[in-house]
Enzyme design. Sequence first.
Site, PDB file in Angstrom:
ATOM      1  N   ASP A  14       0.834  -1.212   0.000  1.00  0.00           N
ATOM      2  CA  ASP A  14       0.000   0.000   0.000  1.00  0.00           C
ATOM      3  C   ASP A  14       0.868   1.262   0.000  1.00  0.00           C
ATOM      4  O   ASP A  14       2.015   1.237   0.436  1.00  0.00           O
ATOM      5  CB  ASP A  14      -0.916  -0.028   1.231  1.00  0.00           C
ATOM      6  CG  ASP A  14      -2.116   0.900   1.086  1.00  0.00           C
ATOM      7  OD1 ASP A  14      -2.385   1.367  -0.047  1.00  0.00           O
ATOM      8  OD2 ASP A  14      -2.780   1.167   2.105  1.00  0.00           O
ATOM      9  N   ASN A  62     -10.691  -2.589  -5.709  1.00  0.00           N
ATOM     10  CA  ASN A  62      -9.916  -1.657  -6.547  1.00  0.00           C
ATOM     11  C   ASN A  62     -10.549  -1.439  -7.928  1.00  0.00           C
ATOM     12  O   ASN A  62     -10.214  -0.482  -8.623  1.00  0.00           O
ATOM     13  CB  ASN A  62      -8.461  -2.115  -6.706  1.00  0.00           C
ATOM     14  CG  ASN A  62      -7.629  -1.969  -5.456  1.00  0.00           C
ATOM     15  OD1 ASN A  62      -6.694  -2.738  -5.213  1.00  0.00           O
ATOM     16  ND2 ASN A  62      -7.933  -0.977  -4.610  1.00  0.00           N
TER      17      ASN A  62
HETATM   18  C1  IPE Z   1      -5.343  -2.803  -0.483  1.00  0.00           C
HETATM   19  O1  IPE Z   1      -5.005  -1.467  -0.628  1.00  0.00           O
HETATM   20  C2  IPE Z   1      -5.286  -3.502  -1.807  1.00  0.00           C
HETATM   21  C3  IPE Z   1      -3.956  -3.648  -2.377  1.00  0.00           C
HETATM   22  C4  IPE Z   1      -2.826  -3.334  -1.802  1.00  0.00           C
HETATM   23  C5  IPE Z   1      -3.916  -4.230  -3.673  1.00  0.00           C
HETATM   24  P1  IPE Z   1      -6.123  -0.333  -0.761  1.00  0.00           P
HETATM   25  O2  IPE Z   1      -5.414   0.960  -0.866  1.00  0.00           O
HETATM   26  O3  IPE Z   1      -7.053  -0.668  -1.858  1.00  0.00           O
HETATM   27  O4  IPE Z   1      -6.874  -0.460   0.629  1.00  0.00           O
HETATM   28  P2  IPE Z   1      -7.941   0.495   1.326  1.00  0.00           P
HETATM   29  O5  IPE Z   1      -9.043   0.730   0.362  1.00  0.00           O
HETATM   30  O6  IPE Z   1      -7.229   1.765   1.676  1.00  0.00           O
HETATM   31  O7  IPE Z   1      -8.346  -0.231   2.552  1.00  0.00           O
HETATM   32  C1  IPE Z   2      -1.371   0.347  -3.433  1.00  0.00           C
HETATM   33  O1  IPE Z   2      -1.209   1.722  -3.397  1.00  0.00           O
HETATM   34  C2  IPE Z   2      -1.586  -0.175  -4.844  1.00  0.00           C
HETATM   35  C3  IPE Z   2      -2.941  -0.664  -5.103  1.00  0.00           C
HETATM   36  C4  IPE Z   2      -3.922  -0.685  -4.254  1.00  0.00           C
HETATM   37  C5  IPE Z   2      -3.212  -1.163  -6.438  1.00  0.00           C
HETATM   38  P1  IPE Z   2      -2.447   2.718  -3.395  1.00  0.00           P
HETATM   39  O2  IPE Z   2      -2.755   3.050  -4.806  1.00  0.00           O
HETATM   40  O3  IPE Z   2      -3.572   2.184  -2.604  1.00  0.00           O
HETATM   41  O4  IPE Z   2      -1.805   3.978  -2.662  1.00  0.00           O
HETATM   42  P2  IPE Z   2      -2.524   4.945  -1.621  1.00  0.00           P
HETATM   43  O5  IPE Z   2      -3.105   4.098  -0.549  1.00  0.00           O
HETATM   44  O6  IPE Z   2      -3.555   5.701  -2.382  1.00  0.00           O
HETATM   45  O7  IPE Z   2      -1.415   5.809  -1.124  1.00  0.00           O
HETATM   46 MG    MG Z   3      -4.107   2.347  -0.641  1.00  0.00          MG
END
Ligand code: IPE
Ligand code: IPE
Ligand code: MG
Length: 241
Positions: A14, A62
């Site tokens: 994340d 996602n």
């Molecule tokens: C979790 O991250 C999913 C992945 C790392 C692929 P998100 O960024 O989607 O999680 P939430 O929505 O903040 O909980």
């Molecule tokens: C994790 O990084 C990657 C995926 C969930 C695909 P994020 O895209 O969730 O990054 P933040 O949480 O917005 O910083």
């Molecule tokens: Mg995230």
Amino acid sequence: MSSTLPRHVAIIMDGNGRWAQARGLPRAKGHEAGAESVRAVVRECRKRGVEALTLYSFSTENWKRPPEEISALMTLLKQYVLQERAELMEQGIRVRVIGQISRLPLFVRKPLGVLCRDSERNRGMVLNLALSYGSRAEMVHAVRQIGQEIAEGRRDPSTISEQTISNRLYTAGLPDPDLLIRTSGELRLSNFLLWQLAYTEMYVTETHWPDFREDCIDEAFAAFSGRRRRFGKTDAQLTED
Ligand code: IPE
Ligand code: IPE
Ligand code: MG
């Protein structure tokens, strides 16, 4: 103190967006930088003798992101599969995917399917990519299978055990994760491996995923080796074992 290596490591990668935002870059640049961390972490885990590495790469939730971001992520995934193929094969890594793979676009599904098939006999480490993955959807899938077996008279409900359920999850055949790492500080599971993480040690770091490299693995593994995994027993019982 002798250090204990986790057999199966699961990572919620994340913070790509926050990493990019902090640098005034578009979110896609954060995902690109994140792909570099994937390369480094896969190599490091393989080198250390980890048996399985599960990476949460794209969740069922996602799919609700803006189409441009989803598209950038899918393109990156395809590039990763094509560019890493030689090194993954050389390192003897077996690639598996868990999740609702049929929802992925064909241009990703195809090269991914080829890599999974071609690496099937590799015995170095399992790289398990959680793609279009949601733990609740996985459980629904498992329950439907078991329900079908009962409806067809092939199973008596009294024979359903924890193992019956584990065997019908996408992770069938893999040991449960010993260590869960989440980068970027959030204290939640975000629908990741809810069943499999029942007794997993959790490690959360403020480091954003694109900054998570070999030294961060060092820290996470050191923290893990200092944990007392009691599995419900008392400390005294552990010493007796
Ligand atoms: C979790 O991250 C999913 C992945 C790392 C692929 P998100 O960024 O989607 O999680 P939430 O929505 O903040 O909980
Ligand atoms: C994790 O990084 C990657 C995926 C969930 C695909 P994020 O895209 O969730 O990054 P933040 O949480 O917005 O910083
Ligand atoms: Mg995230």
